[in-house]
Scaffold this active site. Structure first.
Site, PDB file in Angstrom:
ATOM      1  N   SER A  49      -7.043  -8.807  -0.282  1.00  0.00           N
ATOM      2  CA  SER A  49      -7.233 -10.270  -0.265  1.00  0.00           C
ATOM      3  C   SER A  49      -8.341 -10.782   0.694  1.00  0.00           C
ATOM      4  O   SER A  49      -8.757 -11.965   0.489  1.00  0.00           O
ATOM      5  CB  SER A  49      -6.083 -10.980   0.081  1.00  0.00           C
ATOM      6  OG  SER A  49      -5.785 -10.944   1.177  1.00  0.00           O
TER       7      SER A  49
ATOM      8  N   SER B  52       0.117  -7.279   2.604  1.00  0.00           N
ATOM      9  CA  SER B  52       1.260  -6.829   3.335  1.00  0.00           C
ATOM     10  C   SER B  52       1.872  -7.867   3.967  1.00  0.00           C
ATOM     11  O   SER B  52       1.297  -9.138   3.911  1.00  0.00           O
ATOM     12  CB  SER B  52       0.769  -6.010   4.380  1.00  0.00           C
ATOM     13  OG  SER B  52       0.202  -4.663   4.035  1.00  0.00           O
TER      14      SER B  52
ATOM     15  N   HIS C 269     -12.484  -1.330  -2.947  1.00  0.00           N
ATOM     16  CA  HIS C 269     -13.077  -0.390  -4.219  1.00  0.00           C
ATOM     17  C   HIS C 269     -12.798  -0.953  -5.587  1.00  0.00           C
ATOM     18  O   HIS C 269     -13.559  -0.604  -6.657  1.00  0.00           O
ATOM     19  CB  HIS C 269     -12.718   1.049  -4.107  1.00  0.00           C
ATOM     20  CG  HIS C 269     -11.113   1.173  -4.343  1.00  0.00           C
ATOM     21  ND1 HIS C 269     -10.642   2.590  -4.702  1.00  0.00           N
ATOM     22  CD2 HIS C 269     -10.100   0.509  -4.099  1.00  0.00           C
ATOM     23  CE1 HIS C 269      -9.354   2.242  -4.902  1.00  0.00           C
ATOM     24  NE2 HIS C 269      -9.201   1.129  -4.622  1.00  0.00           N
TER      25      HIS C 269
END
Length: 320
Positions: free
Chosen positions: A158, A122, A181
């Site tokens: 990350s 983000s 996941h």
């Protein structure tokens, strides 16, 4: 707010000179919203709006905090109202985004960075706003006594937000449990964190596992176990399985809204009597909570996903 796939051409080192134009962005990060600006809520979320001379996120309207260094990025985020809490500012200052950014991404641009497998980092203003909302709740909760505070990071990507929350929690003797996941992203996140923040793993302040967040509510040891929950992917609503992870008095920060269309970064507070209060803060556009295979499939046609998000955002703006 979603990064275009970069052209298969030149790249640049993480801190070296730029050798090509960066991937085109939808906006400031995985966030999105009205270019008219952002209304402040009761907790004083950012309301600053850019001008032609001061670039702002085309999606949520907040002033962008781009810089050419980590200290500069931190200072800009604070000046623009993203890091109001001293604890959030200290945690953000301790974790350099360059240690988590892909080699072809500009770590100090206030924009999303593509990770692959349908995932992104983000934009800094989005992460900072989420971290600040968590820090404010932690401060408001006061002393936990002998109990160790716990936080949960879902969709670690990350590893950047996991490290930020872990620094926030470690300052108060707390710990973070993180899940991602996509196996290769989870492994890379561990490597990213270990580069400069291996002490968090060594001290038990952070654990990071490869697992599907949607299965967590079936684990009795995790239900009602967390003071703070951060979710790095969007839910349509504050689903019971998600809210059940919070202790009474806890707070979650999560994007809520439809897939591939503008959402809201929300705080979800569970009061002591179990009542849930949801507040909207800034417009965002995150990837949805889906299976690993579905997320990989989205990654395989990423530019189509971005085009769909762009069109859905235009439709929202036209409706205004």
């Amino acid at each position: 707010l979603l990064a275009r796939s970069p052209p298969a051409a030149e790249s640049r080192s993480r801190r070296g000179p730029r050798t090509r134009a960066p991937p085109r962005q939808m906006g400031g990060g995985m966030s999105g919203g009205s270019p008219a600006g952002v209304a402040s809520d009761d907790e004083g979320s950012p309301a600053a709006v850019g001008s032609p001379e001061v670039p702002s996120c085309r999606f949520c309207g907040v002033v962008l905090s781009c810089s050419d260094s980590h200290p500069g990025l931190c200072a800009n985020l604070r000046r623009h109202g993203m890091l109001r809490s001293e604890a959030a500012f200290a945690a953000y200052s301790a974790v350099d985004r360059a240690d988590f950014a892909p080699a072809d991404g500009d770590p100090y641009a206030d924009a999303a960075l593509l990770l692959g497998a349908g995932s992104q980092i983000s934009a800094p203003h989005v992460h900072a706003n989420a971290l600040d909302l968590l820090a404010v709740a932690l401060e408001a909760a006061g002393d936990a006594g002998v109990r160790r505070r716990r936080a949960l990071d879902l969709g670690a990507g990350s590893g950047l937000m996991s490290a930020l929350i872990a620094r926030l929690m470690a300052a108060q003797g707390g710990s973070v449990l993180a899940f991602e996941h996509i196996e290769e992203l989870a492994q890379r996140a561990r490597e990213n964190i270990s580069r400069r923040h291996g002490d968090l793993f060594d001290a038990g302040a952070l654990e990071l596992f490869a697992d599907d967040m949607r299965t967590l509510a079936s684990r009795p040891d995790l239900v009602g176990a967390f003071d703070l929950v951060h979710c790095g992917a969007a839910l349509a609503d504050a689903d019971p399985w998600f809210v059940d992870l919070l202790r009474p008095g806890g707070r979650a920060v999560v994007p809520l809204g439809p897939t591939d269309a503008p959402q809201w970064l929300c705080s979800v507070d569970k009061l002591q009597d179990g009542t849930i209060e949801v507040k909207r803060h800034i417009r965002v556009l995150y990837v949805p909570v889906i299976s690993a295979s579905a997320q990989r499939a989205r990654g395989d046609c990423w530019d189509e996903v971005v085009d769909r998000c762009v069109e859905n955002s235009r439709a929202l703006h036209r409706s205004h």
